[in-house]
Write a protein that holds these residues in place. Structure first.
Motif, PDB file in Angstrom:
ATOM      1  N   SER A 158      28.901  21.869  23.619  1.00  0.00           N
ATOM      2  CA  SER A 158      28.507  20.397  24.265  1.00  0.00           C
ATOM      3  C   SER A 158      27.998  19.478  23.403  1.00  0.00           C
ATOM      4  CB  SER A 158      27.667  20.536  25.331  1.00  0.00           C
ATOM      5  OG  SER A 158      28.088  21.504  26.236  1.00  0.00           O
ATOM      6  N   GLY A 159      28.063  19.911  21.961  1.00  0.00           N
ATOM      7  CA  GLY A 159      27.615  18.805  20.896  1.00  0.00           C
ATOM      8  C   GLY A 159      26.306  18.688  20.868  1.00  0.00           C
ATOM      9  N   ASN A 160      25.435  19.673  21.543  1.00  0.00           N
ATOM     10  CA  ASN A 160      24.068  19.521  21.162  1.00  0.00           C
ATOM     11  C   ASN A 160      23.680  20.373  20.345  1.00  0.00           C
ATOM     12  OD1 ASN A 160      23.824  17.801  23.683  1.00  0.00           O
ATOM     13  ND2 ASN A 160      24.172  19.570  25.042  1.00  0.00           N
ATOM     14  N   ILE A 161      22.364  20.068  19.626  1.00  0.00           N
ATOM     15  CA  ILE A 161      21.933  21.035  18.477  1.00  0.00           C
ATOM     16  C   ILE A 161      21.055  22.141  19.320  1.00  0.00           C
ATOM     17  CG2 ILE A 161      20.389  21.092  16.579  1.00  0.00           C
ATOM     18  CD1 ILE A 161      21.190  18.461  15.685  1.00  0.00           C
ATOM     19  N   PRO A 164      25.447  11.420  14.624  1.00  0.00           N
ATOM     20  CA  PRO A 164      26.669  12.292  14.431  1.00  0.00           C
ATOM     21  C   PRO A 164      26.137  13.480  13.941  1.00  0.00           C
ATOM     22  CG  PRO A 164      26.864   9.941  13.687  1.00  0.00           C
ATOM     23  CD  PRO A 164      25.375  10.120  13.852  1.00  0.00           C
ATOM     24  N   ILE A 165      26.849  14.546  14.426  1.00  0.00           N
ATOM     25  CA  ILE A 165      26.308  15.818  14.046  1.00  0.00           C
ATOM     26  C   ILE A 165      26.550  16.257  12.753  1.00  0.00           C
ATOM     27  CG2 ILE A 165      26.330  16.723  16.506  1.00  0.00           C
ATOM     28  CD1 ILE A 165      29.165  17.926  16.053  1.00  0.00           C
ATOM     29  N   ASP A 166      27.796  15.646  12.130  1.00  0.00           N
ATOM     30  CA  ASP A 166      28.207  15.908  10.663  1.00  0.00           C
ATOM     31  C   ASP A 166      26.943  15.106   9.716  1.00  0.00           C
ATOM     32  OD1 ASP A 166      28.966  13.286  11.284  1.00  0.00           O
ATOM     33  OD2 ASP A 166      30.851  13.572  10.338  1.00  0.00           O
ATOM     34  N   GLN A 167      26.111  14.356  10.216  1.00  0.00           N
ATOM     35  CA  GLN A 167      25.007  13.679   9.612  1.00  0.00           C
ATOM     36  C   GLN A 167      23.736  14.475   9.432  1.00  0.00           C
ATOM     37  OE1 GLN A 167      24.575   9.604  10.048  1.00  0.00           O
ATOM     38  NE2 GLN A 167      26.814   9.192   9.969  1.00  0.00           N
ATOM     39  N   VAL A 168      23.464  15.466  10.242  1.00  0.00           N
ATOM     40  CA  VAL A 168      22.411  16.326  10.328  1.00  0.00           C
ATOM     41  C   VAL A 168      22.407  17.536   9.108  1.00  0.00           C
ATOM     42  CG1 VAL A 168      21.104  17.838  11.889  1.00  0.00           C
ATOM     43  CG2 VAL A 168      22.170  15.710  12.741  1.00  0.00           C
ATOM     44  N   ASN A 169      21.489  17.216   8.610  1.00  0.00           N
ATOM     45  CA  ASN A 169      21.217  18.430   7.442  1.00  0.00           C
ATOM     46  C   ASN A 169      20.327  19.567   7.908  1.00  0.00           C
ATOM     47  OD1 ASN A 169      20.418  20.081   5.404  1.00  0.00           O
ATOM     48  ND2 ASN A 169      19.834  18.107   4.074  1.00  0.00           N
TER      49      ASN A 169
END
Length: 200
Positions: A57-60, A28-33
């Motif tokens: 697109s939700g990609n880092i 989940p993108i909200d769990q990436v520091n």
């Protein structure tokens, strides 16, 4: 963007692996520091700045700005390194060799601090290299900077068989203006190879 090719995409991905980040598994993108990952990449000796963000697109996405060397130094201990545009040391790379002047001669190895330049000679070399890198004529002219036993500087140009004696790094504007006049007007009275030394 700055023409430096010290790092490849695989190198960047390996930095993330080294920090035990899995790029093969979704998260989940909200769990990436993001700030932690930026710091990991900015600890790399070739990275000036790192920015991570999530696209539509939700990609880092990862944007890296690589450091810009302006001089390669080979000190009196035979150790080679770059000095970048912010007066910091950086290591050589097996991926890429920057086309910058090479400084040789009486350059003493500094202290254990591998990131900062810490001798008067290195600081003067930095000032000289920065001056050269900001002038297109001098950049294309200068191949090597030699430091003699009196800590004075000489330039070895890419063209001709002469040496340009600069002395100290004071009054560089005046000295290099004289050099440009010599190349523009003085060479009308002789060729590149008629001179062994140009003393500024």
């Amino acid at each position: 963007k700055n023409g430096m090719l010290f790092l490849t995409k695989d190198d960047v991905l390996n930095m993330l692996h080294d920090d035990q980040v899995s790029i093969s598994q979704s998260k989940p993108i909200d769990q990436v520091n993001y700030r932690k990952l930026e710091k990991v990449m900015e600890n790399n000796p070739y990275v000036e700045h790192a920015e991570l963000f999530v696209d539509a697109s939700g990609n880092i996405q990862i944007n890296l700005l690589q450091r810009t060397p302006i001089l390669r130094v080979i000190n009196n201990a035979g150790v080679s390194y770059y000095i970048d545009e912010h007066a910091r040391k950086m290591p050589l790379s097996s991926n890429f060799t920057a086309r910058v002047p090479v400084a040789t001669g009486n350059i003493f190895a500094g202290s254990e601090n591998e990131n900062k330049i810490d001798s008067v000679t290195e600081m003067k070399l930095y000032l000289l290299a920065r001056y050269i890198s900001n002038d297109t004529f001098l950049t294309s002219l200068t191949e090597q900077i030699v430091v003699d036993d009196h800590r004075e500087f000489a330039l070895i140009p890419r063209i001709g068989n002469h040496t340009i004696l600069l002395g100290d790094t004071d009054e560089m504007n005046e000295k290099f203006n004289k050099l440009k006049v010599f190349y523009k007007d003085g060479l009308n009275h002789g060729g590149w190879n008629d001179y062994s030394e140009v003393n500024l």
